[in-house]
Design a protein around this motif. Structure first.
Motif, PDB file in Angstrom:
ATOM      1  N   LEU A 121     105.763 -22.646  -4.802  1.00 43.70           N
ATOM      2  CA  LEU A 121     107.062 -22.912  -5.447  1.00 43.70           C
ATOM      3  C   LEU A 121     107.672 -21.613  -5.957  1.00 43.70           C
ATOM      4  CD1 LEU A 121     106.310 -26.193  -7.456  1.00 43.70           C
ATOM      5  CD2 LEU A 121     107.403 -25.957  -5.210  1.00 43.70           C
ATOM      6  N   GLN A 122     106.855 -20.773  -6.557  1.00 38.51           N
ATOM      7  CA  GLN A 122     107.381 -19.502  -7.066  1.00 38.51           C
ATOM      8  C   GLN A 122     107.958 -18.664  -5.934  1.00 38.51           C
ATOM      9  OE1 GLN A 122     104.132 -17.824  -9.483  1.00 38.51           O
ATOM     10  NE2 GLN A 122     105.451 -18.264 -11.251  1.00 38.51           N
ATOM     11  N   GLU A 123     107.271 -18.699  -4.782  1.00 38.60           N
ATOM     12  CA  GLU A 123     107.765 -17.916  -3.647  1.00 38.60           C
ATOM     13  C   GLU A 123     109.047 -18.517  -3.072  1.00 38.60           C
ATOM     14  OE1 GLU A 123     104.886 -17.523  -0.514  1.00 38.60           O
ATOM     15  OE2 GLU A 123     106.276 -16.462   0.817  1.00 38.60           O
ATOM     16  N   PHE A 124     109.051 -19.840  -2.889  1.00 38.87           N
ATOM     17  CA  PHE A 124     110.229 -20.467  -2.286  1.00 38.87           C
ATOM     18  C   PHE A 124     111.473 -20.280  -3.170  1.00 38.87           C
ATOM     19  CE2 PHE A 124     112.574 -23.330   0.368  1.00 38.87           C
ATOM     20  CZ  PHE A 124     113.456 -23.969  -0.492  1.00 38.87           C
ATOM     21  N   PHE A 125     111.268 -20.472  -4.484  1.00 41.45           N
ATOM     22  CA  PHE A 125     112.422 -20.381  -5.395  1.00 41.45           C
ATOM     23  C   PHE A 125     112.643 -18.958  -5.898  1.00 41.45           C
ATOM     24  CE2 PHE A 125     113.855 -24.708  -6.002  1.00 41.45           C
ATOM     25  CZ  PHE A 125     112.768 -25.491  -5.624  1.00 41.45           C
ATOM     26  N   GLN A 126     111.780 -18.040  -5.448  1.00 42.74           N
ATOM     27  CA  GLN A 126     111.876 -16.615  -5.843  1.00 42.74           C
ATOM     28  C   GLN A 126     111.937 -16.490  -7.365  1.00 42.74           C
ATOM     29  OE1 GLN A 126     115.302 -15.237  -3.493  1.00 42.74           O
ATOM     30  NE2 GLN A 126     113.985 -14.920  -1.732  1.00 42.74           N
ATOM     31  N   LEU A 127     110.913 -17.053  -7.999  1.00 42.54           N
ATOM     32  CA  LEU A 127     110.880 -17.171  -9.454  1.00 42.54           C
ATOM     33  C   LEU A 127     110.120 -16.017 -10.102  1.00 42.54           C
ATOM     34  CD1 LEU A 127     109.911 -20.944  -9.774  1.00 42.54           C
ATOM     35  CD2 LEU A 127     112.168 -19.940 -10.156  1.00 42.54           C
ATOM     36  N   GLU A 128     110.587 -15.654 -11.293  1.00 39.28           N
ATOM     37  CA  GLU A 128     109.750 -14.849 -12.188  1.00 39.28           C
ATOM     38  C   GLU A 128     108.635 -15.766 -12.710  1.00 39.28           C
ATOM     39  OE1 GLU A 128     111.794 -11.750 -11.220  1.00 39.28           O
ATOM     40  OE2 GLU A 128     110.110 -11.629 -12.640  1.00 39.28           O
ATOM     41  N   PRO A 133     110.780 -23.962 -11.250  1.00 43.27           N
ATOM     42  CA  PRO A 133     111.674 -24.288 -10.118  1.00 43.27           C
ATOM     43  C   PRO A 133     112.689 -25.349 -10.540  1.00 43.27           C
ATOM     44  CG  PRO A 133     109.522 -25.300  -9.796  1.00 43.27           C
ATOM     45  CD  PRO A 133     109.385 -24.417 -10.983  1.00 43.27           C
ATOM     46  N   VAL A 134     113.926 -25.175 -10.158  1.00 42.52           N
ATOM     47  CA  VAL A 134     114.982 -26.159 -10.464  1.00 42.52           C
ATOM     48  C   VAL A 134     115.255 -26.942  -9.180  1.00 42.52           C
ATOM     49  CG1 VAL A 134     117.359 -26.504 -11.231  1.00 42.52           C
ATOM     50  CG2 VAL A 134     115.957 -24.678 -12.247  1.00 42.52           C
ATOM     51  N   PHE A 135     114.729 -28.157  -9.131  1.00 44.33           N
ATOM     52  CA  PHE A 135     114.927 -28.996  -7.943  1.00 44.33           C
ATOM     53  C   PHE A 135     116.272 -29.710  -8.022  1.00 44.33           C
ATOM     54  CE2 PHE A 135     110.964 -28.557  -5.784  1.00 44.33           C
ATOM     55  CZ  PHE A 135     109.986 -28.378  -6.740  1.00 44.33           C
ATOM     56  N   ASP A 136     116.884 -29.902  -6.893  1.00 44.33           N
ATOM     57  CA  ASP A 136     118.163 -30.641  -6.876  1.00 44.33           C
ATOM     58  C   ASP A 136     117.957 -32.124  -7.190  1.00 44.33           C
ATOM     59  OD1 ASP A 136     120.004 -28.538  -6.062  1.00 44.33           O
ATOM     60  OD2 ASP A 136     118.852 -28.507  -4.193  1.00 44.33           O
ATOM     61  N   LEU A 137     116.862 -32.677  -6.688  1.00 45.48           N
ATOM     62  CA  LEU A 137     116.637 -34.111  -6.887  1.00 45.48           C
ATOM     63  C   LEU A 137     115.128 -34.388  -6.932  1.00 45.48           C
ATOM     64  CD1 LEU A 137     117.558 -37.057  -7.043  1.00 45.48           C
ATOM     65  CD2 LEU A 137     117.739 -37.055  -4.538  1.00 45.48           C
ATOM     66  N   VAL A 138     114.737 -35.126  -7.959  1.00 41.51           N
ATOM     67  CA  VAL A 138     113.341 -35.540  -8.103  1.00 41.51           C
ATOM     68  C   VAL A 138     113.276 -37.059  -8.123  1.00 41.51           C
ATOM     69  CG1 VAL A 138     111.289 -35.497  -9.602  1.00 41.51           C
ATOM     70  CG2 VAL A 138     112.739 -33.460  -9.427  1.00 41.51           C
ATOM     71  N   LEU A 139     112.526 -37.623  -7.200  1.00 41.60           N
ATOM     72  CA  LEU A 139     112.309 -39.072  -7.193  1.00 41.60           C
ATOM     73  C   LEU A 139     111.007 -39.355  -7.922  1.00 41.60           C
ATOM     74  CD1 LEU A 139     113.200 -39.906  -3.456  1.00 41.60           C
ATOM     75  CD2 LEU A 139     114.684 -39.986  -5.476  1.00 41.60           C
TER      76      LEU A 139
END
Ligand code: 6PG
Length: 243
Positions: A121-128, A133-139
């Protein structure tokens, strides 16, 4: 946070409404940010929604799929949330394989696999490291005990606030789960809850005061996002005058 509660006649109506909201969230995310990051729920309730989504023609290359939690079983195990979503939806549409990011459970331990997904997740969202991670939609679904994802009552997972993924515990069985902070930075969270066996927990969750440790779904309140509770009458009928 904008909170919406809709009480629908039955599961089919909950699925219809969730489909509308999901498609709108996907469209809006792609329009505004060029992609949609969608977290899937496990369990039984969302399966008909996933089957519906398999009939939709979506911009698949812009849709990125994650999971909110996973049982600690192999990907082909009957209890696997990954397996359920792939069979109901993802294996039936032309989504690029790299866009589907399951919680892998083939590492050396649940802790190792939680760390691995956190890193993904850190890599995909390029996070410190300190950011979530800020997801657009969580079910999300909810159990009769008030758990959501694999955040079970009175477990250590409820206390984890320094990383996005941790190890949940259901009656001694390990699970992988997103943590509460991740759920609460999401742009949109949709709960799908059906069945009379969920009624008591929902009453606790919608009570003005309550025990978040006993009913973890109480803790989900996306600070800057939309929160939707889609309930059938059996689960939420007695809440009509309280929501
Ligand atoms: C899981 C889920 C879990 C589920 C609830 C409700 O792995 O089981 O993620 O949080 O959403 O237990 O399950 P049902 O939809 O089957 O009632």
């Amino acid at each position: 946070m904008a909170k919406h509660v809709e009480i629908c006649p039955d599961l089919a109506a909950v699925v219809d409404r969730s489909r509308e909201l999901v498609l709108e969230a996907i469209r809006a995310a792609i329009e505004q940010r060029g992609r949609c990051t969608l977290v899937l729920a496990g369990g039984n309730t969302p399966k008909p929604l996933y089957e519906y989504l398999a009939t939709e023609d979506l911009p698949w290359e812009r849709l990125h799929i994650f999971w909110g939690d996973e049982r600690y079983v192999s990907a082909d195990h009957p209890d696997s949330n990954q397996r359920m979503a792939r069979e109901a939806w993802l294996d039936r549409v032309p989504i690029p394989p790299d866009n589907v990011r399951p919680m892998n459970t083939d590492g050396s331990s649940p802790e190792d696999d939680a760390r691995r997904y956190n890193s993904q997740l850190q890599e995909f969202f390029q996070l410190e490291p300190e950011n979530f991670p800020v997801f657009d939609l969580v079910l999300l679904g909810m159990g009769a005990d008030g758990h959501t994802a694999s955040l079970f009552p009175h477990t250590d997972a409820l206390k984890v606030c320094d990383r996005a993924v941790t190890v949940g515990n259901k009656d001694g069985q390990p699970r992988l789960t997103l943590t509460i902070p991740v759920l609460n930075v999401a742009r949109c969270v949709i709960f799908m809850v059906v069945g009379a066996n969920k009624q008591a927990a929902l009453s606790e969750i919608f009570a003005p005061e309550g025990n978040n440790n006993a009913y973890p779904a109480r803790t989900v309140c996306p600070v800057n996002g939309e929160l939707w509770w889609l309930l059938d009458t059996a689960a939420g009928g007695n809440l009509v005058d309280r929501v």
